[in-house]
Design an enzyme around this catalytic site. Structure first.
Site, short mmCIF file in Angstrom:
data_model
loop_
_atom_site.label_atom_id
_atom_site.label_comp_id
_atom_site.label_asym_id
_atom_site.label_seq_id
_atom_site.Cartn_x
_atom_site.Cartn_y
_atom_site.Cartn_z
CB CYS A 235 -11.26 20.71 24.93
SG CYS A 235 -9.55 20.15 24.28
CG ASP B 57 2.90 4.10 13.21
OD1 ASP B 57 3.18 5.09 14.00
OD2 ASP B 57 3.72 3.38 12.85
CG ASN B 58 2.67 7.00 17.19
OD1 ASN B 58 2.86 7.93 18.04
ND2 ASN B 58 3.50 6.85 16.39
CB CYS C 254 -2.04 -1.35 10.84
SG CYS C 254 -0.34 -0.99 11.41
CB VAL D 39 8.03 13.48 15.66
CG1 VAL D 39 7.83 14.68 16.28
CG2 VAL D 39 8.36 13.39 14.23
NE ARG E 268 -0.56 -0.45 4.84
CZ ARG E 268 -0.05 -1.35 5.47
NH1 ARG E 268 0.02 -2.62 4.60
NH2 ARG E 268 0.77 -1.43 6.59
CB CYS F 294 -8.54 24.00 22.08
SG CYS F 294 -10.14 23.07 22.46
CB CYS G 21 -12.70 18.80 21.03
SG CYS G 21 -12.05 20.33 21.36
ZN LIG Z 1 -10.13 21.07 22.28
#
Ligand SMILES: [Zn+2]
Length: 329
Positions: free
Chosen positions: A230, A113-114, A171, A93, A54, A233, A157
């Site tokens: 939240c 992927d996480n 996966c 990262v 893929r 934010c 959120c």
């Molecule tokens: Zn938020």
């Protein structure tokens, strides 16, 4: 819609693609062909045979040589469009390096992927007012959402806390439909192009969730009022960016492999490491990594940032033992 001015905006845009797997390779391919002038491809992993099902920028030779995904993808893209700049970043990262890895970019495509990376990206996006396009795909389902990085709403959120281990299919446990990943990546890029060309009003609000097998699709609204409850934010919390919320070792999804992160960030001299290993086993190295075969089934791959992949085991203790023996620390 896009026109000459939009095309010029694309050619002066800088996009980071976080992850060069199924979503990231497809998104990068479309953005390169669309003429986005600068792409930064970020991935910690190497190409494997099972990726070819893929991950459209890779070929058998990349898998045979176990090339770094970001580098192999950039090489493929430069053959597609030599008029753009494509920068590979072979790195995992984390909170220590996200600022330098995403610096100078106008938008991020989430092809990770996480969840740990997504939560970190969400914190960073809110802190820096950096827009990003979330995409996720497992089994035959996927979803897409655009986050402006400007106040409410944000990714938390939608998913308030990190899902516990084994709480959701991966996966590894569910597999993934190759055509579904292509479709999700295409939807992500479409939202990105709207933003980059100044067509902000056309951006799809909320979360678009699709099941490509049962044909059930739905839109989930994300009203700004969600931000009231939240932490990120609404409450200004940035625990993934400034707290110590990331692990130092993890078993990788879909393979017999453990990743180890160094406790302290540093730059490894790979040439020196490869020469130290010379008498211990079969060694190969390039400017991105040094790799040693430990046994018939196990290899250790060390990257410039001190991160290591131990292939051939899913036991963290075993990986740590190998790391301690061959790398130290
Ligand atoms: Zn938020």
């Amino acid at each position: 819609m896009i026109g000459k001015i939009g095309q010029e905006k694309l050619s002066s845009s800088r996009v980071a693609i976080l992850g060069c797997g199924a979503l990231g390779t497809v998104a990068a391919d479309i953005l390169a062909r669309a003429g986005v002038g600068f792409l930064r491809l970020i991935d910690r992993d190497v190409v494997e045979w099972t990726n070819l099902q893929r991950q459209s920028l890779f070929n058998e030779q990349d898998a045979r040589e176990a090339r770094a995904k970001a580098e192999a993808a950039c090489d493929a893209l430069q053959r597609v469009n030599s008029g753009i700049v494509c920068e590979p970043v072979v790195s995992d990262v984390n909170a220590n390096n996200i600022t330098s890895i995403l610096s100078g970019c106008d938008l991020v495509i989430d092809a990770a992927d996480n969840f740990a990376v997504r939560f970190l990206l969400n914190d960073y996006s809110l802190e820096q007012t950096l827009p990003w396009v979330h995409g996720g795909c497992v089994g035959t389902t996927g979803q897409v959402a655009f986050f402006r990085g400007q106040g409410r709403p944000c990714f938390r959120c939608l998913v308030p806390e990190m899902p516990p281990a084994a709480a959701i299919p991966t996966c590894d446990t569910a597999g993934v439909l190759g055509s579904a990943t292509h479709a999700i990546a295409s939807l992500q890029v479409t939202e990105a192009i709207k933003w980059l060309t100044g067509n902000e009003d056309a951006i799809r609000p909320g979360v678009f969730s699709l099941d490509f097998w049962t044909n059930r699709n739905r839109m989930i609204g994300l009203p700004p009022s969600l931000g009231d409850s939240c932490g990120a934010c609404g409450g200004g919390e940035r625990k993934f960016l400034y707290g110590n919320a990331s692990g130092e070792a993890e078993v990788l999804c879909g393979r017999l492999s453990v990743q180890l992160n160094p406790v302290t960030a540093s730059i490894v001299n790979l040439e020196e490491m490869a020469s130290r290993w010379h008498s211990l086993g079969e060694v190969n190295s390039n400017r991105f990594f040094a790799r040693i075969r430990i046994s018939e089934s196990e290899t250790l791959t060390l990257f410039r940032d001190g991160r290591a992949l131990v292939d051939g085991t899913d036991q963290i203790w075993r990986a740590k033992a190998i790391y301690a023996q061959l790398v130290g620390g």
